[in-house]
Design an enzyme around this catalytic site. Structure first.
Site, PDB file in Angstrom:
ATOM      1  CE  LYS A 168      34.412  27.276  73.158  1.00  0.00           C
ATOM      2  NZ  LYS A 168      33.295  28.169  73.525  1.00  0.00           N
ATOM      3  NE  ARG A 227      36.567  30.276  77.988  1.00  0.00           N
ATOM      4  CZ  ARG A 227      35.921  29.102  77.849  1.00  0.00           C
ATOM      5  NH1 ARG A 227      36.574  27.984  77.797  1.00  0.00           N
ATOM      6  NH2 ARG A 227      34.613  29.082  77.759  1.00  0.00           N
ATOM      7  NE  ARG A 233      25.337  24.562  76.770  1.00  0.00           N
ATOM      8  CZ  ARG A 233      26.501  25.136  76.455  1.00  0.00           C
ATOM      9  NH1 ARG A 233      27.130  24.784  75.351  1.00  0.00           N
ATOM     10  NH2 ARG A 233      27.028  26.063  77.216  1.00  0.00           N
ATOM     11  NE  ARG A 252      27.963  24.126  80.849  1.00  0.00           N
ATOM     12  CZ  ARG A 252      28.879  24.563  79.997  1.00  0.00           C
ATOM     13  NH1 ARG A 252      29.177  23.854  78.922  1.00  0.00           N
ATOM     14  NH2 ARG A 252      29.497  25.686  80.208  1.00  0.00           N
ATOM     15  NE  ARG A 266      29.337  30.264  80.301  1.00  0.00           N
ATOM     16  CZ  ARG A 266      28.567  29.275  79.823  1.00  0.00           C
ATOM     17  NH1 ARG A 266      27.345  29.113  80.265  1.00  0.00           N
ATOM     18  NH2 ARG A 266      29.043  28.459  78.910  1.00  0.00           N
TER      19      ARG A 266
HETATM   20  P1  AMP Z   1      33.160  25.896  78.547  1.00  0.00           P
HETATM   21  O1  AMP Z   1      32.603  24.528  78.712  1.00  0.00           O
HETATM   22  O2  AMP Z   1      34.324  25.927  77.598  1.00  0.00           O
HETATM   23  O3  AMP Z   1      32.117  26.919  78.198  1.00  0.00           O
HETATM   24  O4  AMP Z   1      33.759  26.327  79.973  1.00  0.00           O
HETATM   25  C1  AMP Z   1      32.924  26.425  81.116  1.00  0.00           C
HETATM   26  C2  AMP Z   1      33.595  27.253  82.198  1.00  0.00           C
HETATM   27  O5  AMP Z   1      34.828  26.642  82.576  1.00  0.00           O
HETATM   28  C3  AMP Z   1      33.973  28.672  81.779  1.00  0.00           C
HETATM   29  O6  AMP Z   1      32.894  29.565  81.881  1.00  0.00           O
HETATM   30  C4  AMP Z   1      35.084  28.971  82.788  1.00  0.00           C
HETATM   31  O7  AMP Z   1      34.569  29.231  84.062  1.00  0.00           O
HETATM   32  C5  AMP Z   1      35.802  27.630  82.855  1.00  0.00           C
HETATM   33  N1  AMP Z   1      36.861  27.556  81.817  1.00  0.00           N
HETATM   34  C6  AMP Z   1      36.904  26.701  80.746  1.00  0.00           C
HETATM   35  N2  AMP Z   1      38.009  26.916  80.011  1.00  0.00           N
HETATM   36  C7  AMP Z   1      38.685  27.929  80.615  1.00  0.00           C
HETATM   37  C8  AMP Z   1      39.889  28.624  80.324  1.00  0.00           C
HETATM   38  N3  AMP Z   1      40.627  28.339  79.236  1.00  0.00           N
HETATM   39  N4  AMP Z   1      40.274  29.601  81.179  1.00  0.00           N
HETATM   40  C9  AMP Z   1      39.551  29.898  82.275  1.00  0.00           C
HETATM   41  N5  AMP Z   1      38.400  29.314  82.589  1.00  0.00           N
HETATM   42  C10 AMP Z   1      37.952  28.326  81.765  1.00  0.00           C
END
Ligand code: AMP
Length: 188
Positions: free
Chosen positions: A14, A88, A127, A133, A144
């Site tokens: 994404k 989400r 990654r 991260r 996740r």
């Molecule tokens: P991502 O980089 O999109 O994979 O997001 C990393 C982490 O940020 C996720 O595993 C959540 O802990 C938090 N996060 C990101 N976007 C959201 C969202 N829309 N709702 C809740 N938590 C989020």
């Protein structure tokens, strides 16, 4: 077609696709994960709160996330946007509907990237070797993915019903996937 949601499980690509799609369309790239990580790095109260959830592979509470997106969508460059990693949850879908109704900017499409689960774990663990991260370890990744299946995958049905969903195969090279996204959006 420049008010978009990019959906898909962690590791589906994404973020990578959202960046180049934003370049091709001129839309603002809005990644909730990136905004959280920037807050964690800066040590803001939002970052301190979010980090607890992120490190466990859990979602940050809706109230916090929704407020953050509302602020971002209210900024001047956000007439056209690509939402990456938001919404989400069902609550986030509802709140986003309200925000977009308020600013009069309806969604054009929802792109859902599909990639098989084992490939996802491989990609993320790979990654994690370079990203730094703290949520890219195998255990957290599996959680996740579980949270994604339970909370986020069901949202696809909502957008499908609205006629907005475009499913795109996320397997393969970055450029190939980008080409599929452009075709799905009719901008190829
Ligand atoms: P991502 O980089 O999109 O994979 O997001 C990393 C982490 O940020 C996720 O595993 C959540 O802990 C938090 N996060 C990101 N976007 C959201 C969202 N829309 N709702 C809740 N938590 C989020």
């Amino acid at each position: 077609m420049t008010r978009l949601i990019l959906m898909g499980p962690p590791g589906a690509g994404k973020g990578t696709q959202a960046v180049t799609l934003a370049e091709r369309t001129g839309a603002a790239h809005i990644s909730t994960g990136d905004i959280f990580r920037a807050n964690v790095a800066a040590g803001t109260p939002l970052g301190v709160e979010a980090k607890r959830y992120m490190d466990a592979g859990e979602y940050v509470p809706d109230e916090i996330t929704n407020g953050m997106v509302k602020d971002r969508l209210g900024q001047d460059d956000a007439d056209a946007f690509i939402l990456d990693g938001y919404p989400r949850t069902a609550d986030q879908v509802e709140r986003l509907d309200e925000m977009l109704a308020e600013i009069g900017h309806p969604l054009d499409a929802v792109i859902a990237l599909t990639v098989d689960d084992e490939e996802l774990v491989q990609r993320i663990v790979e990654r994690g070797r370079t990203s730094g991260r703290t949520d890219d370890t195998e255990d957290v990744v599996r959680n996740r993915l579980k949270v994604y299946s339970a909370e986020t995958e069901p949202l696809m049905a909502i957008y499908r019903q609205r006629g907005l969903l475009r499913e795109v195969d996320g397997m393969g090279e970055i450029d190939e996937v980008a080409g599929r996204i452009d075709s799905a959006l009719g901008i190829a």
